[in-house]
Design an enzyme around this catalytic site. Structure first.
Site, PDB file in Angstrom:
ATOM      1  N   SER A  71     -47.354  10.190  19.345  1.00 23.74           N
ATOM      2  CA  SER A  71     -46.107  10.638  18.709  1.00 23.74           C
ATOM      3  C   SER A  71     -45.102  11.272  19.655  1.00 23.74           C
ATOM      4  O   SER A  71     -44.503  12.294  19.344  1.00 23.74           O
ATOM      5  CB  SER A  71     -46.390  11.596  17.549  1.00 23.74           C
ATOM      6  OG  SER A  71     -47.112  10.930  16.580  1.00 23.74           O
ATOM      7  N   SER A  72     -44.879  10.623  20.784  1.00 23.19           N
ATOM      8  CA  SER A  72     -43.826  11.116  21.681  1.00 23.19           C
ATOM      9  C   SER A  72     -42.468  11.038  20.990  1.00 23.19           C
ATOM     10  O   SER A  72     -41.623  11.918  21.173  1.00 23.19           O
ATOM     11  CB  SER A  72     -43.816  10.319  22.989  1.00 23.19           C
ATOM     12  OG  SER A  72     -43.701   8.937  22.741  1.00 23.19           O
ATOM     13  N   ASP A  89     -46.222  12.414  11.481  1.00 23.92           N
ATOM     14  CA  ASP A  89     -46.003  12.731  12.897  1.00 23.92           C
ATOM     15  C   ASP A  89     -44.977  13.840  13.074  1.00 23.92           C
ATOM     16  O   ASP A  89     -45.162  14.773  13.858  1.00 23.92           O
ATOM     17  CB  ASP A  89     -45.537  11.476  13.648  1.00 23.92           C
ATOM     18  CG  ASP A  89     -46.536  10.341  13.534  1.00 23.92           C
ATOM     19  OD1 ASP A  89     -47.662  10.590  13.070  1.00 23.92           O
ATOM     20  OD2 ASP A  89     -46.188   9.203  13.900  1.00 23.92           O
TER      21      ASP A  89
END
Length: 382
Positions: free
Chosen positions: A128-129, A174
């Site tokens: 989940s960048s 996220d």
């Protein structure tokens, strides 16, 4: 130099004055509860100590200037007074622009900002960048301009930006864990109500993430297919989402469903039940039961939801053989590659690292990447 020092130094160098704030938002790993979020179900993620960091300051005009330290200091500049449109060549810019555009629709009581962004959340690994970036940018505006938005609203704003502006379908998990994460805890999140319950992690337990480094190719198209299959299942039961279907109701009529849809539905229903039970096992410090639930989750993703690949299954088998019943391991993330997550006593980490190093590349021809993480705090000043 850490990310805060790096972004603050670059801010002063490029903009010629000091940043007033530094904001961080973490990446995440999902311990259990896969493909349940868009079915209004439960997930059990924790924020990790890899994050996006932004040093920033308010401007006295309506311009937003952004420097991406991780992309050779590429620049993006846009006005809050003109329609915000996608950037032709810089994909990272669209995450920033999307967040700001959707923020304007929620609460436009903010002005321009200068910011320098850097992060160490591994990209393309399913950690989940992108959500970490969206939540960090939303938090920048909320903090600099004292916007009356809570973490859940900042998370929803990021999800909207990703779905509608960047054009990538994603659930809410996220962004929500990046915004609301709690140090030394996982969060049991109800994806229908966005309610989150902090679940304490047992002492002396490491969160190990191992990237298979198998390049995910099918993830977009297959993800959308799985969503459609789940929606078909919910329609069959005349319910708004699979969250509203019980395993008993499903078992009574499973044979009437298309066999593939039936497998997909069975995964979601059983995974929801496993996730709620996992939160309670974790709270009690019962790592053995947690390990069983993670093993069942992986088998369900492999056999019913069909989203694992041989490389991931190999990685899970290597870890499982090393830890026995002293912890758990499963694939985490959307599937078709990406990472496995393991919850193991800290004293087992070296043995797991060694077993994976000795066997994974020999069996698959790919070298893994190994991360040992701590459950970390959600977005805020740093």
């Amino acid at each position: 130099m850490n990310l805060k020092e790096k972004t603050r130094a670059l801010f002063a160098e490029i903009f010629g004055y000091p940043a007033t704030h530094t904001i961080q938002a973490p990446g995440r790993v999902n311990l259990i509860g896969e493909h349940t979020d868009y079915n209004d179900g439960f997930v059990l993620p924790c924020a990790i100590d890899y994050q996006t960091v932004i040093s920033c300051a308010p401007r006295d005009d309506r311009t937003v200037r952004v420097i991406a330290a991780d992309y050779d200091n590429q620049v993006d500049e846009f006005s809050l007074d003109a329609p915000i449109v996608t950037h032709d060549s810089q994909q990272w810019s669209n995450y920033v622009r999307g967040v700001v555009k959707h923020l304007q629709q929620r609460n436009n009581a903010f002005g321009g900002v200068d910011m320098v962004i850097s992060g160490n959340v591994p990209q393309g690994a399913g950690l989940s960048s992108s959500a970490s970036l969206e939540v960090a940018v939303g938090t920048v505006f909320q903090q600099l301009y004292h916007l009356p938005l809570d973490g859940a609203q900042i998370a929803l704003n990021g999800q909207e930006a990703e779905n509608q502006f960047v054009g990538c379908n994603c659930g809410i998990m996220d962004q929500l864990i990046s915004a609301l994460g709690k140090k030394d805890h996982a969060l049991l999140i109800d994806c229908r109500t966005l309610g989150a319950k902090a679940v304490s992690m047992p002492k002396g337990v490491a969160v190990v993430i191992i990237n298979s480094n198998f390049k995910r190719t099918l993830v977009g198209s297959e993800y959308n297919t799985r969503r459609e299959q789940c929606e078909t299942g919910a329609r069959f039961f005349q319910q708004p989402a699979l969250r509203d279907v019980s395993l008993e109701a499903f078992n009574a009529v499973a044979s009437e469903l298309d066999p593939v849809v039936a497998k997909r539905v069975r995964h979601v229903l059983s995974e929801n039940a496993r996730t709620v039970e996992a939160a309670s096992a974790l709270e009690k410090g019962d790592l053995q039961r947690m390990g069983q639930l993670m093993a069942e989750s992986h088998a369900s993703m492999r056999d019913d939801f069909e989203i694992t690949v041989p490389q991931i299954d190999t990685l899970v088998d290597i870890v499982k053989a090393t830890i026995g019943d002293r912890g758990g391991v499963r694939m985490t993330g959307g599937g078709f590659g990406g990472c496995v997550v393991a919850l193991i006593p800290e004293d087992l980490v070296p043995a797991v690292r060694q077993a994976v190093a000795q066997q994974y590349e020999a069996k698959t021809g790919i070298k893994e990447t190994f991360y040992v993480c701590k459950p970390s705090q959600g977005a805020g000043q740093c």
